[in-house]
Motif scaffolding. Structure first.
Motif, short mmCIF file in Angstrom:
data_model
loop_
_atom_site.label_atom_id
_atom_site.label_comp_id
_atom_site.label_asym_id
_atom_site.label_seq_id
_atom_site.Cartn_x
_atom_site.Cartn_y
_atom_site.Cartn_z
N SER A 151 0.75 -1.22 0.15
CA SER A 151 -0.06 -0.03 -0.01
C SER A 151 0.71 1.24 -0.08
CB SER A 151 -0.89 0.29 1.19
OG SER A 151 -0.34 0.18 2.47
N LEU A 152 2.14 1.30 0.40
CA LEU A 152 2.87 2.34 0.34
C LEU A 152 3.21 2.88 -1.08
CD1 LEU A 152 5.55 1.63 3.20
CD2 LEU A 152 3.40 2.52 3.32
N ASP A 153 3.22 1.97 -1.90
CA ASP A 153 3.38 2.43 -3.29
C ASP A 153 2.17 3.35 -3.88
OD1 ASP A 153 5.48 0.75 -3.32
OD2 ASP A 153 4.42 -1.02 -4.60
N PHE A 154 0.90 3.32 -3.10
CA PHE A 154 -0.16 4.24 -3.47
C PHE A 154 -0.34 5.45 -2.55
CE2 PHE A 154 -0.97 -0.33 -4.51
CZ PHE A 154 -1.19 -0.25 -5.61
N LEU A 155 0.48 5.25 -1.35
CA LEU A 155 0.21 6.24 -0.40
C LEU A 155 0.51 7.80 -0.77
CD1 LEU A 155 -0.83 6.66 2.26
CD2 LEU A 155 1.48 6.06 3.48
N SER A 156 1.46 8.09 -1.53
CA SER A 156 1.61 9.45 -1.99
C SER A 156 0.69 10.12 -2.48
CB SER A 156 3.03 9.59 -2.42
OG SER A 156 3.26 9.05 -3.45
N GLY A 157 -0.07 9.16 -3.65
CA GLY A 157 -0.89 9.53 -4.42
C GLY A 157 -2.34 10.02 -3.55
N TRP A 158 -2.48 9.04 -2.51
CA TRP A 158 -3.86 9.09 -1.71
C TRP A 158 -3.70 10.50 -1.07
CZ3 TRP A 158 -3.61 3.51 -0.27
CH2 TRP A 158 -3.92 2.48 -1.26
N LEU A 159 -2.54 10.46 -0.42
CA LEU A 159 -2.20 11.82 0.38
C LEU A 159 -2.58 13.06 -0.34
CD1 LEU A 159 0.47 10.63 2.70
CD2 LEU A 159 -1.78 10.91 3.37
N SER A 160 -1.91 13.09 -1.75
CA SER A 160 -2.23 14.39 -2.44
C SER A 160 -3.55 14.56 -2.65
CB SER A 160 -1.33 14.01 -3.91
OG SER A 160 -2.21 13.20 -4.64
N ILE A 161 -4.37 13.77 -2.49
CA ILE A 161 -6.15 13.74 -2.71
C ILE A 161 -6.49 14.67 -1.45
CG2 ILE A 161 -8.25 12.75 -2.73
CD1 ILE A 161 -7.02 10.34 -4.08
N LYS A 162 -6.05 14.00 -0.19
CA LYS A 162 -6.38 14.98 1.27
C LYS A 162 -5.45 14.28 1.96
CE LYS A 162 -9.92 15.23 4.41
NZ LYS A 162 -11.55 14.74 5.06
N HIS A 163 -4.79 15.46 2.66
CA HIS A 163 -3.89 14.91 3.69
C HIS A 163 -4.52 14.65 4.94
CE1 HIS A 163 0.36 14.70 5.04
NE2 HIS A 163 0.17 15.06 5.85
#
Length: 219
Positions: A59-71
Motif C-alpha cells: 500500500s505504500l506504493d499508493f500512499l503518496s497519491g492518496w495523500l495528494s487527494i487529501k492529507h
C-alpha cells in the motif's frame, strides 16, 4: 463525534471486527478491501487505517497519491515488524505504525491521539504569524499586538501574500500580478497606497521599502 474513518484491509474477518469496534466507539466508518476502491473513499475520511499488504501489492506504493487527494493521518497495520519496515512506512507519509496482532484498545487510543493532533495541525496551518501580527486564514481576522484590526479585502490579500513570503523581495509589478491581477490596475501607485494603509493600520509592521526595487516583509 462526527468523524469518519476509512479502514483499508483485505482480511474480511479482521475488518469486520475492527469495523464493529470503530462504530461502537462512535465513528462513521468507510471500508475498502483493495487499493482500487480507496481513491473514491479517501476524500471523505478524517483518518485512515491502512493495511500494508493489499491484493495489488504494498500500500505504500499508493500512499503518496492518496495523500495528494487529501492529507489525513494514516495508521499502518502490518505483520512486518523490523525497524527498517517501520522507518520506510513512516517516511512514506504514515503517522503511525501498528504491528499485527494488536489490541483493539491500542488502535482506538492511537486513533484518538492522531485525530486530536490532526485537528491541532489544521488549526495551526490556518494561522500565519509574523512578528506581532497573527492572521487567521479561516476567519480572515487579523490580530496585531492583541487587538483585532479591520482590513479591506485587498489589504488582507496583500498582507497574506507578503506574510507567506516573508523575507522575499517583490517588485510592484509582481505584487500587482499576484494580488490584484495585473490587467485590473494600469499603475503601480496602487501598491504604494495599500502598503501605506497597512502601515497606518498595523503600526510597526515591518514592511521594508527597497528603493528602486519594491517591498519585503521581514521574516
Amino acid at each position: 463525534m462526527n468523524q469518519t474513518l476509512l479502514l483499508v484491509e483485505d482480511d474480511r474477518n479482521l475488518a469486520d471486527g475492527l469495523l464493529e469496534s470503530l462504530k461502537q466507539a462512535g465513528y462513521t466508518c468507510l471500508y475498502a478491501d483493495c487499493a482500487n476502491k480507496v481513491a473514491d473513499l479517501w476524500p471523505d475520511a478524517d483518518l485512515v487505517v491502512l493495511d500494508r499488504q493489499l491484493p495489488e501489492g504494498d500500500s505504500l506504493d499508493f500512499l503518496s497519491g492518496w495523500l495528494s487527494i487529501k492529507h489525513v493521518p494514516v495508521i499502518l497495520l502490518t505483520a512486518m515488524v523490523s525497524v527498517t519496515d517501520k522507518v520506510i512506512g513512516l517516511d512514506s507519509g504514515a503517522k503511525d505504525y501498528l504491528t499485527k496482532p494488536f489490541a483493539e484498545e491500542e488502535l482506538l487510543a492511537r486513533i484518538r491521539l492522531h485525530l486530536r493532533n490532526g485537528k491541532d495541525d489544521h488549526l495551526a496551518a490556518n494561522i500565519i504569524t509574523v512578528g506581532q501580527i497573527s492572521i487567521n486564514m479561516e476567519s480572515r481576522e487579523v490580530n496585531h499586538g492583541g487587538d483585532t484590526v479591520t482590513l479591506t479585502r485587498t489589504e488582507f490579500e496583500l498582507l497574506v501574500f507578503l506574510a507567506k513570503n516573508a523575507g522575499r523581495v517583490f517588485t510592484r509589478d509582481e505584487l500587482l500580478d499576484q494580488v490584484w491581477g495585473y490587467n485590473h490596475y494600469p499603475t503601480t501607485r496602487t501598491v504604494d497606497t495599500h502598503i501605506l494603509q497597512l502601515r497606518q493600520k498595523l503600526i510597526g509592521i515591518e514592511i521594508e521599502t527597497l528603493r528602486g526595487v519594491g517591498y519585503r516583509m521581514k521574516s
